[in-house]
Design a protein around this motif. Structure first.
Motif, PDB file in Angstrom:
ATOM      1  N   ASP A 118      78.923  98.785 -22.136  1.00  0.00           N
ATOM      2  CA  ASP A 118      78.070  99.585 -23.015  1.00  0.00           C
ATOM      3  C   ASP A 118      78.055 101.042 -22.558  1.00  0.00           C
ATOM      4  O   ASP A 118      78.181 101.965 -23.373  1.00  0.00           O
ATOM      5  CB  ASP A 118      76.657  98.998 -23.008  1.00  0.00           C
ATOM      6  CG  ASP A 118      75.724  99.719 -23.945  1.00  0.00           C
ATOM      7  OD1 ASP A 118      74.666 100.192 -23.478  1.00  0.00           O
ATOM      8  OD2 ASP A 118      76.022  99.816 -25.150  1.00  0.00           O
TER       9      ASP A 118
ATOM     10  N   SER B 138      75.528  94.241 -34.477  1.00  0.00           N
ATOM     11  CA  SER B 138      74.565  95.019 -33.696  1.00  0.00           C
ATOM     12  C   SER B 138      73.392  95.526 -34.541  1.00  0.00           C
ATOM     13  O   SER B 138      72.339  95.831 -34.000  1.00  0.00           O
ATOM     14  CB  SER B 138      75.252  96.184 -32.990  1.00  0.00           C
ATOM     15  OG  SER B 138      75.911  97.006 -33.920  1.00  0.00           O
TER      16      SER B 138
ATOM     17  N   GLY C 234      79.949  94.258 -29.421  1.00  0.00           N
ATOM     18  CA  GLY C 234      78.529  94.557 -29.556  1.00  0.00           C
ATOM     19  C   GLY C 234      77.762  93.486 -30.311  1.00  0.00           C
ATOM     20  O   GLY C 234      76.564  93.611 -30.512  1.00  0.00           O
TER      21      GLY C 234
END
Length: 197
Positions: free
Chosen positions: A81, A136, A123
């Motif tokens: 991330d 996400s 994600g």
């Protein structure tokens, strides 16, 4: 406008896109990616990145750019991330079967020499109660393709994209559920294309 003038405008436009880089996207806070205490600088200092196209658009799909960042030392979800944020993006979603196939080809093409497979964080998350995958933004993922034996009997909430270098076995081309502390090869990042403001 003359044909030569149109070419000149197009060339200037492309040059400005390259110079401006990929525009930053605010990462959706609903993802709840476990954060790492490692700063972006120390990830680059402590981990040797064998491959990486940070800030470059390797796959263009649906007005979004996708790039793959590979670390020979492997990375946790929090580190992945952080790496995507440093590349002015976020961990990627997969938006359909065609998109899945484009990303699978990208991941396969960037398999480090001598390895039989490549694996990158996404994600997306797995709802461990319903066993459904979310993007996400919280919407249900439009296309799911699990590798054999995934998700686990006791599902793990985070998703990686696993690709074997040999394309002949489709059982090992797709998603696998993971713990955020697991270390995998790469991070698949997405960002807006630079000309989309």
């Amino acid at each position: 406008m003359s044909l030569l003038g149109m070419y000149a405008v197009s060339a200037l436009f492309l040059l400005s896109c390259v110079i401006s880089g990929i525009e930053s996207i605010k990462v959706n806070e609903e993802l709840s990616v476990p954060t790492s205490n490692v700063t972006t600088g120390s990830i680059h200092e402590e981990r040797s990145f064998a491959h990486g196209n940070e800030g470059r658009c390797e796959v263009l799909y649906g007005h979004k750019c996708f790039t793959l960042i590979i670390s020979m030392a492997k990375m946790t979800l929090g580190e992945a991330d952080t790496v995507c944020k440093a590349a002015k993006g976020r961990l990627a979603n997969v938006y359909g079967e065609e998109h899945f196939n484009l990303l699978r080809a990208l991941i396969r093409s960037r398999t480090p020499t001598g390895q039989m497979d490549n694996y990158a964080w996404l994600g997306m998350t797995l709802d461990t109660k319903t066993r459904r995958v979310k993007l996400s933004n919280g919407e249900w993922a439009p296309y799911i393709r699990w590798v054999v034996r995934a998700p686990h009997e006791s599902p793990r909430p985070y998703i990686g994209f696993f690709v074997q270098y040999d394309n002949s076995d489709n059982n090992w081309q797709g998603y696998a559920d993971e713990w955020s502390s697991n270390r995998i090869q790469g991070a698949l990042c997405e960002s807006k294309v630079p000309w989309e403001r």
